[in-house]
Design a protein around this motif. Sequence first.
Motif, PDB file in Angstrom:
ATOM      1  N   ALA A  76       0.843  -1.199   0.000  1.00  0.00           N
ATOM      2  CA  ALA A  76       0.000   0.000   0.000  1.00  0.00           C
ATOM      3  C   ALA A  76       0.875   1.245   0.000  1.00  0.00           C
ATOM      4  CB  ALA A  76      -0.904   0.009   1.232  1.00  0.00           C
ATOM      5  N   ALA A  77       0.381   2.289  -0.615  1.00  0.00           N
ATOM      6  CA  ALA A  77       1.108   3.558  -0.630  1.00  0.00           C
ATOM      7  C   ALA A  77       1.035   4.216   0.748  1.00  0.00           C
ATOM      8  CB  ALA A  77       0.505   4.488  -1.681  1.00  0.00           C
ATOM      9  N   ILE A  78       2.072   4.943   1.092  1.00  0.00           N
ATOM     10  CA  ILE A  78       2.103   5.679   2.356  1.00  0.00           C
ATOM     11  C   ILE A  78       1.281   6.947   2.198  1.00  0.00           C
ATOM     12  CG2 ILE A  78       3.574   6.952   3.964  1.00  0.00           C
ATOM     13  CD1 ILE A  78       5.840   4.989   3.140  1.00  0.00           C
ATOM     14  N   ASP A  79       0.411   7.199   3.168  1.00  0.00           N
ATOM     15  CA  ASP A  79      -0.382   8.422   3.187  1.00  0.00           C
ATOM     16  C   ASP A  79       0.373   9.443   4.034  1.00  0.00           C
ATOM     17  OD1 ASP A  79      -2.186  10.476   3.423  1.00  0.00           O
ATOM     18  OD2 ASP A  79      -3.816   9.225   4.220  1.00  0.00           O
ATOM     19  N   PHE A  80       1.088  10.339   3.365  1.00  0.00           N
ATOM     20  CA  PHE A  80       1.899  11.323   4.073  1.00  0.00           C
ATOM     21  C   PHE A  80       1.046  12.411   4.726  1.00  0.00           C
ATOM     22  CE2 PHE A  80       5.000   9.350   1.282  1.00  0.00           C
ATOM     23  CZ  PHE A  80       6.086   9.209   2.128  1.00  0.00           C
ATOM     24  N   ASP A  81      -0.231  12.462   4.416  1.00  0.00           N
ATOM     25  CA  ASP A  81      -1.133  13.449   5.013  1.00  0.00           C
ATOM     26  C   ASP A  81      -1.956  12.877   6.162  1.00  0.00           C
ATOM     27  OD1 ASP A  81      -0.352  15.509   3.260  1.00  0.00           O
ATOM     28  OD2 ASP A  81      -1.641  14.654   1.699  1.00  0.00           O
ATOM     29  N   LYS A  82      -1.788  11.607   6.443  1.00  0.00           N
ATOM     30  CA  LYS A  82      -2.534  10.948   7.513  1.00  0.00           C
ATOM     31  C   LYS A  82      -2.126  11.547   8.861  1.00  0.00           C
ATOM     32  CE  LYS A  82      -3.476   6.227   8.904  1.00  0.00           C
ATOM     33  NZ  LYS A  82      -3.148   4.840   8.578  1.00  0.00           N
ATOM     34  N   PRO A  83      -3.084  11.840   9.733  1.00  0.00           N
ATOM     35  CA  PRO A  83      -2.732  12.378  11.044  1.00  0.00           C
ATOM     36  C   PRO A  83      -1.930  11.351  11.861  1.00  0.00           C
ATOM     37  CG  PRO A  83      -5.100  12.554  10.645  1.00  0.00           C
ATOM     38  CD  PRO A  83      -4.527  11.727   9.554  1.00  0.00           C
ATOM     39  N   ALA A  84      -0.803  11.789  12.396  1.00  0.00           N
ATOM     40  CA  ALA A  84       0.023  10.924  13.241  1.00  0.00           C
ATOM     41  C   ALA A  84       0.793  11.795  14.223  1.00  0.00           C
ATOM     42  CB  ALA A  84       0.993  10.107  12.394  1.00  0.00           C
ATOM     43  N   ASP A  85       0.970  11.283  15.418  1.00  0.00           N
ATOM     44  CA  ASP A  85       1.782  11.970  16.421  1.00  0.00           C
ATOM     45  C   ASP A  85       3.205  11.437  16.430  1.00  0.00           C
ATOM     46  OD1 ASP A  85      -0.335  13.621  17.754  1.00  0.00           O
ATOM     47  OD2 ASP A  85      -1.213  11.633  17.991  1.00  0.00           O
ATOM     48  N   LEU A  86       3.356  10.190  15.992  1.00  0.00           N
ATOM     49  CA  LEU A  86       4.662   9.543  15.960  1.00  0.00           C
ATOM     50  C   LEU A  86       4.679   8.576  14.781  1.00  0.00           C
ATOM     51  CD1 LEU A  86       7.397   8.897  17.458  1.00  0.00           C
ATOM     52  CD2 LEU A  86       6.144   7.043  18.573  1.00  0.00           C
ATOM     53  N   VAL A  87       5.782   8.569  14.046  1.00  0.00           N
ATOM     54  CA  VAL A  87       5.976   7.617  12.964  1.00  0.00           C
ATOM     55  C   VAL A  87       7.185   6.769  13.323  1.00  0.00           C
ATOM     56  CG1 VAL A  87       6.596   7.341  10.532  1.00  0.00           C
ATOM     57  CG2 VAL A  87       4.936   9.068  11.197  1.00  0.00           C
ATOM     58  N   ALA A  88       7.018   5.446  13.272  1.00  0.00           N
ATOM     59  CA  ALA A  88       8.104   4.506  13.547  1.00  0.00           C
ATOM     60  C   ALA A  88       8.354   3.708  12.270  1.00  0.00           C
ATOM     61  CB  ALA A  88       7.736   3.580  14.696  1.00  0.00           C
ATOM     62  N   ILE A  89       9.602   3.708  11.809  1.00  0.00           N
ATOM     63  CA  ILE A  89       9.941   3.056  10.551  1.00  0.00           C
ATOM     64  C   ILE A  89      11.038   2.037  10.810  1.00  0.00           C
ATOM     65  CG2 ILE A  89      10.657   3.407   8.153  1.00  0.00           C
ATOM     66  CD1 ILE A  89      10.013   6.423   8.590  1.00  0.00           C
ATOM     67  N   THR A  90      10.861   0.832  10.286  1.00  0.00           N
ATOM     68  CA  THR A  90      11.878  -0.203  10.391  1.00  0.00           C
ATOM     69  C   THR A  90      12.515  -0.396   9.027  1.00  0.00           C
ATOM     70  OG1 THR A  90      12.354  -2.462  11.102  1.00  0.00           O
ATOM     71  CG2 THR A  90      10.287  -2.123   9.929  1.00  0.00           C
ATOM     72  N   SER A  91      13.791  -0.805   9.015  1.00  0.00           N
ATOM     73  CA  SER A  91      14.460  -0.933   7.740  1.00  0.00           C
ATOM     74  C   SER A  91      15.650  -1.876   7.806  1.00  0.00           C
ATOM     75  CB  SER A  91      14.951   0.444   7.274  1.00  0.00           C
ATOM     76  OG  SER A  91      15.650   0.355   6.067  1.00  0.00           O
ATOM     77  N   MET A  92      15.814  -2.598   6.714  1.00  0.00           N
ATOM     78  CA  MET A  92      17.060  -3.303   6.456  1.00  0.00           C
ATOM     79  C   MET A  92      17.911  -2.340   5.621  1.00  0.00           C
ATOM     80  SD  MET A  92      15.620  -7.105   5.563  1.00  0.00           S
ATOM     81  CE  MET A  92      14.498  -6.522   4.289  1.00  0.00           C
ATOM     82  N   SER A  93      19.176  -2.660   5.402  1.00  0.00           N
ATOM     83  CA  SER A  93      20.038  -1.749   4.648  1.00  0.00           C
ATOM     84  C   SER A  93      19.545  -1.519   3.229  1.00  0.00           C
ATOM     85  CB  SER A  93      21.478  -2.270   4.634  1.00  0.00           C
ATOM     86  OG  SER A  93      22.014  -2.166   5.936  1.00  0.00           O
ATOM     87  N   CYS A  94      18.920  -2.519   2.620  1.00  0.00           N
ATOM     88  CA  CYS A  94      18.448  -2.359   1.239  1.00  0.00           C
ATOM     89  C   CYS A  94      17.297  -1.361   1.131  1.00  0.00           C
ATOM     90  CB  CYS A  94      18.061  -3.707   0.638  1.00  0.00           C
ATOM     91  SG  CYS A  94      16.707  -4.538   1.476  1.00  0.00           S
TER      92      CYS A  94
END
Length: 140
Positions: A76-94
Amino acid sequence: MSSRGNERARGDESQSKEEGIFRIEFIYPTRNRLERRYRAEGSKNRKALFPPLNLCLLAGLTPPDVEVSITDENNAAIDFDKPADLVAITSMSCTAPRMYAIADAFRRRGIQVVLGGSHASVLPDEAGQHADAVAIGEAD
C-alpha cells in the motif's frame, strides 16, 4: 493494515490536538521506485517477500489507548497526510534510502520519527540524522 484506539484523558499533552487520541504510524518501506509505481498504477500482483511481522508485534505491545496503524509499502502507498503523532519506521540496509526519505518527509511536517531495524542498529549515527530517536537492537 490495522488500527485501534480509545480516547485518552483530555489533559495529556502528547495527545493529538484534533481528537484527543495519540496516533502511531508504523511503516515498512519498499526497496525501489518501480515497486511504488506498480502500486500507484493499481497493480495487485506485488507481494512482500518479508511481511512486517515485527511491526504487528510492536502494534500488539502498544497500550490500548493509542491508535495504531501499519503501512507495508510493498502492499500500500504511504499516506503522508494521515494524522500521526509519531511515525516509527523499520528498515534493512536495502531499504535505508527509502526509510530516510520517508522519515525526512514526516519530520518536515513536524511529526516525530523513530527509526529502527537492522540498518538503524548498525548505523545509529547515520540514522539519527533523519530521526528524533533511534531504536537499537530488538524492539520486541
